[in-house]
Design an enzyme around this catalytic site. Sequence first.
Site, PDB file in Angstrom:
ATOM      1  N   ASP A  20      64.392  31.336  31.873  1.00 27.33           N
ATOM      2  CA  ASP A  20      63.717  30.875  33.071  1.00 27.33           C
ATOM      3  C   ASP A  20      62.252  30.624  32.710  1.00 27.33           C
ATOM      4  OD1 ASP A  20      63.203  30.497  35.923  1.00 27.33           O
ATOM      5  OD2 ASP A  20      62.249  32.472  35.840  1.00 27.33           O
ATOM      6  N   ASP A  22      59.079  30.148  35.397  1.00 29.37           N
ATOM      7  CA  ASP A  22      58.087  30.805  36.252  1.00 29.37           C
ATOM      8  C   ASP A  22      58.370  32.295  36.375  1.00 29.37           C
ATOM      9  OD1 ASP A  22      56.443  28.519  37.123  1.00 29.37           O
ATOM     10  OD2 ASP A  22      58.310  27.825  38.025  1.00 29.37           O
ATOM     11  N   THR A 115      65.280  26.129  34.462  1.00 27.42           N
ATOM     12  CA  THR A 115      64.272  26.360  35.478  1.00 27.42           C
ATOM     13  C   THR A 115      64.588  25.632  36.780  1.00 27.42           C
ATOM     14  OG1 THR A 115      61.917  26.047  36.021  1.00 27.42           O
ATOM     15  CG2 THR A 115      62.899  24.466  34.488  1.00 27.42           C
ATOM     16  N   SER A 116      64.125  26.201  37.891  1.00 33.10           N
ATOM     17  CA  SER A 116      64.266  25.542  39.181  1.00 33.10           C
ATOM     18  C   SER A 116      63.191  24.480  39.398  1.00 33.10           C
ATOM     19  CB  SER A 116      64.203  26.581  40.312  1.00 33.10           C
ATOM     20  OG  SER A 116      65.330  27.424  40.267  1.00 33.10           O
ATOM     21  N   LYS A 147      69.664  28.051  41.831  1.00 25.29           N
ATOM     22  CA  LYS A 147      69.896  29.477  41.679  1.00 25.29           C
ATOM     23  C   LYS A 147      69.834  30.107  43.077  1.00 25.29           C
ATOM     24  CE  LYS A 147      67.372  29.465  37.261  1.00 25.29           C
ATOM     25  NZ  LYS A 147      66.126  29.898  36.591  1.00 25.29           N
ATOM     26  N   ASP A 172      63.140  36.625  36.018  1.00 24.23           N
ATOM     27  CA  ASP A 172      62.243  37.527  36.741  1.00 24.23           C
ATOM     28  C   ASP A 172      62.639  37.745  38.187  1.00 24.23           C
ATOM     29  OD1 ASP A 172      59.892  35.812  38.614  1.00 24.23           O
ATOM     30  OD2 ASP A 172      61.416  34.763  37.456  1.00 24.23           O
TER      31      ASP A 172
END
Length: 227
Positions: A20, A22, A115-116, A147, A172
Amino acid sequence: MSASTTTAPVVLTAKALLLDMDGTIVNSDAVVERCWRDWAVSHGLDPHEALKVVHGRQGYATMAVLLPDRPMEVNHAENAVMLARETADTDGVVPVAGAPEFMAAIDGLPHALVTSADAALATARMTAAGLPMPGIRVTAESVQASKPDPEGFLKGAAALGVDPADCIVFEDSAAGIAAGRAAGMRVIGVGPRAAAHTPTAHVPDLTTLHITTTPDGSIQIDIAAEA
């Protein structure tokens, strides 16, 4: 390895790593909180409550959680505006502690970014943090579901040609950890948000990791005990 968080020394091995961005390798909390506080206030929502659900999800999915009765097309439209603002704002974007050394250690080993963020936002934040962009990346444009759906991690494993069970996810957020577990992967939780969501192992940042390779080419991750 059990699915409970541990503070003891841990050794994990994998064929590939799925990262991931962020909160995991890039600390973008300052930007995220600025943008989402403004959005929450503009919609009459409690910013503190809103910030509890923004991490890990794509923006439209966060909006759907916070405003469940609103048409999804409105969420997508506002998310486009939010992405543009977040991409333009890199003030305070820095690497998570240990991220530069971690990324250098896995250079040349099988890994992907999952990643989103969309591609533009991912590029802006990785650049601002001074981190190398992985050659394989799964961004918002690559998936149909945000996600905690496991689609992104499954696509990352497929792109690397590695069975999901042989992948380790670094995450995270609650949504990200749930996505990794739903994909059948082990999860190393990074940072304060991760500890409460039963990752396979937890680290406060990336300084406690030591990356090596085994004789069969697997990636070995040694995690020092938390104080």
